[in-house]
Write a protein that holds these residues in place. Structure first.
Motif, PDB file in Angstrom:
ATOM      1  N   SER A  50       0.840  -1.193   0.000  1.00  0.00           N
ATOM      2  CA  SER A  50       0.000   0.000   0.000  1.00  0.00           C
ATOM      3  C   SER A  50       0.871   1.238   0.000  1.00  0.00           C
ATOM      4  O   SER A  50       2.045   1.186   0.395  1.00  0.00           O
ATOM      5  CB  SER A  50      -0.934   0.014   1.212  1.00  0.00           C
ATOM      6  OG  SER A  50      -0.203   0.100   2.421  1.00  0.00           O
ATOM      7  N   ILE A  51       0.296   2.351  -0.424  1.00  0.00           N
ATOM      8  CA  ILE A  51       1.035   3.602  -0.520  1.00  0.00           C
ATOM      9  C   ILE A  51       0.093   4.768  -0.284  1.00  0.00           C
ATOM     10  O   ILE A  51      -1.056   4.765  -0.719  1.00  0.00           O
ATOM     11  CB  ILE A  51       1.727   3.725  -1.897  1.00  0.00           C
ATOM     12  CG1 ILE A  51       2.619   4.967  -1.955  1.00  0.00           C
ATOM     13  CG2 ILE A  51       0.717   3.703  -3.043  1.00  0.00           C
ATOM     14  CD1 ILE A  51       3.548   4.987  -3.172  1.00  0.00           C
ATOM     15  N   ARG A  52       0.619   5.769   0.415  1.00  0.00           N
ATOM     16  CA  ARG A  52      -0.125   7.010   0.654  1.00  0.00           C
ATOM     17  C   ARG A  52       0.519   8.148  -0.117  1.00  0.00           C
ATOM     18  O   ARG A  52       1.722   8.121  -0.379  1.00  0.00           O
ATOM     19  CB  ARG A  52      -0.131   7.334   2.151  1.00  0.00           C
ATOM     20  CG  ARG A  52      -0.936   6.365   2.984  1.00  0.00           C
ATOM     21  CD  ARG A  52      -1.050   6.801   4.427  1.00  0.00           C
ATOM     22  NE  ARG A  52      -1.956   5.937   5.173  1.00  0.00           N
ATOM     23  CZ  ARG A  52      -3.263   6.105   5.224  1.00  0.00           C
ATOM     24  NH1 ARG A  52      -3.816   7.120   4.581  1.00  0.00           N
ATOM     25  NH2 ARG A  52      -4.024   5.278   5.910  1.00  0.00           N
ATOM     26  N   SER A  53      -0.276   9.142  -0.453  1.00  0.00           N
ATOM     27  CA  SER A  53       0.274  10.280  -1.181  1.00  0.00           C
ATOM     28  C   SER A  53       0.912  11.284  -0.246  1.00  0.00           C
ATOM     29  O   SER A  53       1.661  12.144  -0.697  1.00  0.00           O
ATOM     30  CB  SER A  53      -0.819  10.972  -1.996  1.00  0.00           C
ATOM     31  OG  SER A  53      -1.829  11.476  -1.150  1.00  0.00           O
ATOM     32  N   SER A  54       0.633  11.178   1.050  1.00  0.00           N
ATOM     33  CA  SER A  54       1.215  12.095   2.011  1.00  0.00           C
ATOM     34  C   SER A  54       2.365  11.412   2.726  1.00  0.00           C
ATOM     35  O   SER A  54       2.630  10.230   2.533  1.00  0.00           O
ATOM     36  CB  SER A  54       0.158  12.548   3.020  1.00  0.00           C
ATOM     37  OG  SER A  54      -0.375  11.432   3.700  1.00  0.00           O
ATOM     38  N   GLY A  55       3.047  12.156   3.581  1.00  0.00           N
ATOM     39  CA  GLY A  55       4.126  11.566   4.371  1.00  0.00           C
ATOM     40  C   GLY A  55       5.242  11.010   3.523  1.00  0.00           C
ATOM     41  O   GLY A  55       5.824   9.977   3.864  1.00  0.00           O
ATOM     42  N   GLY A  56       5.529  11.705   2.407  1.00  0.00           N
ATOM     43  CA  GLY A  56       6.606  11.217   1.560  1.00  0.00           C
ATOM     44  C   GLY A  56       6.272   9.919   0.857  1.00  0.00           C
ATOM     45  O   GLY A  56       7.155   9.111   0.586  1.00  0.00           O
ATOM     46  N   SER A  57       4.990   9.754   0.544  1.00  0.00           N
ATOM     47  CA  SER A  57       4.524   8.529  -0.123  1.00  0.00           C
ATOM     48  C   SER A  57       4.920   7.294   0.677  1.00  0.00           C
ATOM     49  O   SER A  57       5.611   6.399   0.175  1.00  0.00           O
ATOM     50  CB  SER A  57       5.088   8.441  -1.547  1.00  0.00           C
ATOM     51  OG  SER A  57       4.596   9.476  -2.346  1.00  0.00           O
ATOM     52  N   SER A  58       4.498   7.237   1.919  1.00  0.00           N
ATOM     53  CA  SER A  58       4.843   6.117   2.781  1.00  0.00           C
ATOM     54  C   SER A  58       4.251   4.832   2.221  1.00  0.00           C
ATOM     55  O   SER A  58       3.144   4.812   1.684  1.00  0.00           O
ATOM     56  CB  SER A  58       4.323   6.376   4.194  1.00  0.00           C
ATOM     57  OG  SER A  58       2.921   6.496   4.205  1.00  0.00           O
ATOM     58  N   THR A  59       5.026   3.755   2.354  1.00  0.00           N
ATOM     59  CA  THR A  59       4.641   2.462   1.797  1.00  0.00           C
ATOM     60  C   THR A  59       4.624   1.380   2.870  1.00  0.00           C
ATOM     61  O   THR A  59       5.255   1.507   3.925  1.00  0.00           O
ATOM     62  CB  THR A  59       5.602   2.046   0.687  1.00  0.00           C
ATOM     63  OG1 THR A  59       6.944   2.006   1.210  1.00  0.00           O
ATOM     64  CG2 THR A  59       5.559   3.023  -0.477  1.00  0.00           C
ATOM     65  N   ASN A  60       3.905   0.324   2.552  1.00  0.00           N
ATOM     66  CA  ASN A  60       3.812  -0.819   3.443  1.00  0.00           C
ATOM     67  C   ASN A  60       3.770  -2.073   2.577  1.00  0.00           C
ATOM     68  O   ASN A  60       3.100  -2.086   1.535  1.00  0.00           O
ATOM     69  CB  ASN A  60       2.546  -0.719   4.298  1.00  0.00           C
ATOM     70  CG  ASN A  60       2.399  -1.878   5.252  1.00  0.00           C
ATOM     71  OD1 ASN A  60       3.282  -2.151   6.043  1.00  0.00           O
ATOM     72  ND2 ASN A  60       1.272  -2.570   5.166  1.00  0.00           N
ATOM     73  N   TYR A  61       4.491  -3.123   3.001  1.00  0.00           N
ATOM     74  CA  TYR A  61       4.567  -4.352   2.211  1.00  0.00           C
ATOM     75  C   TYR A  61       4.297  -5.576   3.078  1.00  0.00           C
ATOM     76  O   TYR A  61       4.649  -5.616   4.263  1.00  0.00           O
ATOM     77  CB  TYR A  61       5.969  -4.509   1.597  1.00  0.00           C
ATOM     78  CG  TYR A  61       6.322  -3.455   0.596  1.00  0.00           C
ATOM     79  CD1 TYR A  61       7.010  -2.306   0.980  1.00  0.00           C
ATOM     80  CD2 TYR A  61       5.977  -3.597  -0.748  1.00  0.00           C
ATOM     81  CE1 TYR A  61       7.337  -1.327   0.062  1.00  0.00           C
ATOM     82  CE2 TYR A  61       6.303  -2.624  -1.679  1.00  0.00           C
ATOM     83  CZ  TYR A  61       6.980  -1.487  -1.260  1.00  0.00           C
ATOM     84  OH  TYR A  61       7.306  -0.519  -2.183  1.00  0.00           O
ATOM     85  N   ALA A  62       3.706  -6.570   2.445  1.00  0.00           N
ATOM     86  CA  ALA A  62       3.609  -7.875   3.089  1.00  0.00           C
ATOM     87  C   ALA A  62       5.017  -8.448   3.226  1.00  0.00           C
ATOM     88  O   ALA A  62       5.877  -8.220   2.364  1.00  0.00           O
ATOM     89  CB  ALA A  62       2.745  -8.812   2.259  1.00  0.00           C
ATOM     90  N   ASP A  63       5.252  -9.202   4.290  1.00  0.00           N
ATOM     91  CA  ASP A  63       6.585  -9.771   4.519  1.00  0.00           C
ATOM     92  C   ASP A  63       7.026 -10.641   3.341  1.00  0.00           C
ATOM     93  O   ASP A  63       8.217 -10.680   3.013  1.00  0.00           O
ATOM     94  CB  ASP A  63       6.585 -10.597   5.804  1.00  0.00           C
ATOM     95  CG  ASP A  63       6.513  -9.736   7.056  1.00  0.00           C
ATOM     96  OD1 ASP A  63       6.180 -10.274   8.128  1.00  0.00           O
ATOM     97  OD2 ASP A  63       6.788  -8.516   6.967  1.00  0.00           O
ATOM     98  N   SER A  64       6.090 -11.302   2.707  1.00  0.00           N
ATOM     99  CA  SER A  64       6.429 -12.240   1.639  1.00  0.00           C
ATOM    100  C   SER A  64       6.964 -11.555   0.381  1.00  0.00           C
ATOM    101  O   SER A  64       7.559 -12.222  -0.465  1.00  0.00           O
ATOM    102  CB  SER A  64       5.201 -13.083   1.280  1.00  0.00           C
ATOM    103  OG  SER A  64       4.134 -12.247   0.858  1.00  0.00           O
TER     104      SER A  64
END
Length: 121
Positions: A50-64
């Protein structure tokens, strides 16, 4: 209402790469987060990134997928991408684009139609 259209899926050998694209029917700056999910046969749909447009385009990934997949967004093109490298057979699934938006206090969730990714061993 927002339409999300995915493209870029296909068949690839293990170790190969694919880039998925998701183009929205309107500006995506306020659609946060935008994300990619996947669902393999017999499995539940799971969050990939996932990715947000704010906060420097913060991202999140599944461990896999950490270290192999990269999510990015181009707000000017209303498009979110998923660069997938070092693909494994277990990455085989239908990949769905997802977006979340709050309009006048009401939360809306949008889904694309999905694009098939098949990784052969």
């Amino acid at each position: 209402q927002v339409q999300l259209v995915e493209s870029g899926g296909g068949l690839v050998q293990a170790g190969g790469s694919l880039t998925l694209s998701c183009t929205a029917s309107k500006m995506i700056f306020n659609i946060n987060p935008m994300a990619w999910y996947r669902q393999a046969p017999g499995n539940q749909r799971e969050l990939v990134a996932s990715i947000r447009s704010s906060g420097g385009s913060s991202t999140n990934y599944a461990d896999s997928v950490k270290g192999r997949f990269t999510i990015s967004r181009d707000n000017a093109k209303n498009t979110v991408y998923l660069q997938m490298n070092s693909l494994k057979p277990e990455d085989t699934a239908v990949y769905y684009c997802n977006g979340n938006e709050v309009v006048v206090g009401v939360r809306y969730t949008y889904w694309g139609q999905g694009t098939q990714v098949t990784v052969s061993s």
